[in-house]
Design a protein around this motif. Structure first.
Motif, short mmCIF file in Angstrom:
data_model
loop_
_atom_site.label_atom_id
_atom_site.label_comp_id
_atom_site.label_asym_id
_atom_site.label_seq_id
_atom_site.Cartn_x
_atom_site.Cartn_y
_atom_site.Cartn_z
N GLY A 277 0.98 -1.12 -0.14
CA GLY A 277 -0.13 0.00 -0.20
C GLY A 277 0.73 1.14 -0.01
N PHE A 278 2.20 1.09 0.17
CA PHE A 278 2.91 2.32 0.34
C PHE A 278 3.80 2.29 -1.25
CE2 PHE A 278 2.14 1.65 4.51
CZ PHE A 278 2.16 3.25 5.12
N ILE A 279 4.09 3.58 -1.67
CA ILE A 279 4.94 3.90 -2.62
C ILE A 279 6.49 3.90 -1.93
CG2 ILE A 279 5.78 5.32 -4.50
CD1 ILE A 279 2.96 6.28 -4.99
N GLU A 280 7.26 2.92 -2.34
CA GLU A 280 8.43 2.84 -1.61
C GLU A 280 9.56 3.54 -2.73
OE1 GLU A 280 10.30 -0.66 0.55
OE2 GLU A 280 11.27 -0.65 -1.11
N VAL A 281 10.11 4.64 -2.28
CA VAL A 281 10.87 5.34 -3.20
C VAL A 281 12.44 4.97 -2.63
CG1 VAL A 281 11.72 7.56 -4.14
CG2 VAL A 281 9.40 7.24 -3.32
N GLN A 282 13.11 4.38 -3.56
CA GLN A 282 14.70 3.87 -3.21
C GLN A 282 15.64 5.21 -3.99
OE1 GLN A 282 16.21 -0.24 -3.33
NE2 GLN A 282 17.61 0.46 -4.81
N LEU A 283 16.22 5.62 -3.34
CA LEU A 283 17.18 6.99 -3.67
C LEU A 283 18.55 6.11 -3.08
CD1 LEU A 283 15.52 9.92 -2.43
CD2 LEU A 283 15.22 9.11 -4.62
N THR A 284 19.48 6.23 -4.38
CA THR A 284 20.92 6.13 -4.12
C THR A 284 21.59 7.28 -4.37
OG1 THR A 284 20.34 3.78 -5.16
CG2 THR A 284 22.61 4.94 -5.19
N PHE A 285 22.27 7.77 -3.38
CA PHE A 285 23.17 8.68 -3.24
C PHE A 285 24.57 8.60 -3.62
CE2 PHE A 285 19.43 9.26 -0.56
CZ PHE A 285 18.96 10.26 -0.71
N LYS A 286 25.19 9.37 -4.40
CA LYS A 286 26.47 9.35 -5.04
C LYS A 286 27.17 10.66 -4.49
CE LYS A 286 25.36 6.41 -8.82
NZ LYS A 286 25.66 6.12 -10.04
N THR A 287 28.20 10.42 -3.62
CA THR A 287 29.09 11.62 -3.00
C THR A 287 30.59 11.08 -3.71
OG1 THR A 287 27.68 11.84 -0.88
CG2 THR A 287 30.13 12.96 -1.25
N PHE A 288 30.99 12.03 -4.65
CA PHE A 288 32.23 11.68 -5.32
C PHE A 288 33.13 13.00 -5.51
CE2 PHE A 288 28.77 12.50 -8.19
CZ PHE A 288 29.32 13.19 -9.35
N MET A 289 34.41 12.54 -5.99
CA MET A 289 35.28 13.95 -6.56
C MET A 289 35.67 13.27 -7.95
SD MET A 289 38.67 12.65 -6.54
CE MET A 289 39.79 13.98 -6.06
N VAL A 290 35.92 14.19 -8.73
CA VAL A 290 36.38 13.85 -10.04
C VAL A 290 38.08 14.04 -10.12
CG1 VAL A 290 36.05 14.46 -12.57
CG2 VAL A 290 34.12 14.50 -11.15
N LYS A 291 38.75 13.08 -10.64
CA LYS A 291 39.90 13.06 -10.57
C LYS A 291 40.76 14.04 -11.63
CE LYS A 291 40.53 8.48 -10.63
NZ LYS A 291 41.11 7.35 -10.53
N SER A 292 40.02 13.87 -12.85
CA SER A 292 40.51 14.67 -13.89
C SER A 292 40.09 16.21 -13.84
CB SER A 292 39.83 14.09 -15.37
OG SER A 292 38.52 14.62 -15.09
N MET A 293 39.49 16.61 -12.84
CA MET A 293 39.28 17.94 -12.34
C MET A 293 39.94 18.60 -11.35
SD MET A 293 35.12 18.27 -13.90
CE MET A 293 35.15 20.36 -13.80
#
Length: 399
Positions: A277-293
């Protein structure tokens, strides 16, 4: 003044009746007999049908299945006015006969649907109300009848202890049969029920995330995309994988007076599904740094400078945790607009990240002010720990 005249009834077996002109005219005994016979002839088919044994439909104990069912059967209710009757069919030339079922229709439908629509967390529990199931036919030719089976169902779901109607279904199944081919009636009714079940399953699939009656609320599931090994040009945040100077691979920026610079950021991905009965929202969080920058000047690869850049990375992780909290606590979050609402909160968090980074560099003077750098080191470490703890508590309270 209108006057009426008549001869009194008496001898000769003569009765009087009023004519259209107002005068009474005689009605003879033979006329009476003819009238009685004509009435009997009109009623005879009804008498014959009443004396005929009805046709009894016996449903086969073969469950009804559909493709990708989205509902489970909670209960079936028979709301028909005349539960014993299933209409009439042609039994012969100019004669009809009643149709009945050997078992209660609600019980029969329950037997047919229960095996294929058992309870499941991804299926909507449904109450089916039978509003009509009836056959009616007309004579064709060559001892055949054209018939129609009309099935009307209403589908409900329970909300706050009360049934709430989702949708209705009406089908008219047309068929042709020989007078003696009464077993075809069971097949027609079964096909009508199968079509109704498939219709409801498709309707729920389309409206599961849209219908207020189907959705109890939102539940968020958070996943941090964090791997200890760098992936190509990306280093994902992981508490057991601190930054190293090898992660800074870009050429130093011409004109900049900084000894080093990091490009940290964050993003999210999401998908949803219906669970109990619930809308289960799965959120995947990405915390990152870019080596080429991200870059560092030769001769400046010391631990003090690396810690300064690490705290830039930690700030982004702190902002991500507060972004998670905003999603949970947002008063305007609803199941109809949750996607756009999360996107709005993401942009707000992104602006917060930029403000924090600027404030951090401004107050530490890009690490030159060692006292402020030490203060920010302690502040970021403590704020990040508090934010992670608070996120866990908020998620737990929403379960």
């Amino acid at each position: 003044m209108r006057r009426f005249y008549g001869i009194a009834a008496g001898t000769g077996g003569v009765q009087r009746r009023r004519s259209l002109s107002g005068l009474y005219v005689p009605l003879t005994s033979s006329a009476i007999v003819k009238r009685v016979l004509s009435i009997l002839l009109l009623l005879l088919p009804h008498f014959l049908m009443a004396r005929q044994e009805p046709v009894w439909i016996s449903f086969k104990k073969e469950p009804v299945f559909v493709r990708n069912p989205t509902f489970s059967l909670l209960k079936i209710r028979d709301e028909r006015s005349f539960k014993a009757q299933l209409g009439t069919i042609i039994s012969g030339p100019k004669s009809s006969i009643a149709v009945r079922s050997n078992d209660e229709i609600a019980s029969t439908f329950d037997d047919l649907l229960s095996p294929g629509f058992s309870p499941d967390s991804t299926r909507v529990p449904i109450i089916i109300r039978i509003q009509e199931l009836i056959f009616f036919e007309k004579e064709k030719k060559a001892l055949q009848a054209d018939g129609t089976c009309r099935l009307e169902l209403a589908f409900d779901v329970m909300r706050d202890g009360k049934p709430v109607q989702l949708t209705t279904y009406t089908a008219r199944t047309i068929y042709t049969r020989s007078f003696g081919q009464t077993d075809r009636l069971e097949l027609v009714a079964r096909k009508a029920l199968e079509s109704a079940a498939q219709y409801l399953s498709n309707w729920i699939k389309i409206n599961r995330d849209k219908s207020p009656a189907l959705v109890k609320g939102l539940k968020f599931v958070y996943i941090d995309h964090s791997i200890q090994q760098a992936s190509g040009d990306t280093v994902f945040y992981h508490p057991l994988r601190p930054l190293s100077w090898d992660d800074f691979q870009a050429a130093p920026r011409i004109g900049s007076r900084n000894a080093a610079s990091i490009f940290p950021t964050f993003s999210y991905e999401g998908h949803s599904r219906w669970v109990n009965g619930f809308i289960e929202v799965q959120l995947t969080f990405k915390t990152f740094m870019v080596k080429s920058m991200s870059w560092v000047r030769p001769g400046h690869k010391d631990d003090y400078g690396l810690l300064h850049e690490q705290k830039h990375f930690d700030i982004v992780k702190l902002i991500v945790e507060r972004f998670k909290q905003r999603i949970i606590a947002d008063p305007d979050m609803d199941f109809e607009e949750y996607n756009s609402r999360v996107q709005f909160l993401y942009l707000e968090a992104y602006r917060d990240m930029n403000r924090w980074q600027e404030q951090y560099d401004g107050e530490t003077q890009h690490g030159i002010n060692r006292a402020e750098q030490e203060r920010w080191n302690r502040k970021i470490t403590q704020d990040l720990k508090n934010a992670e703890d608070l996120t866990a508590i908020m998620l737990s309270n929403r379960q």
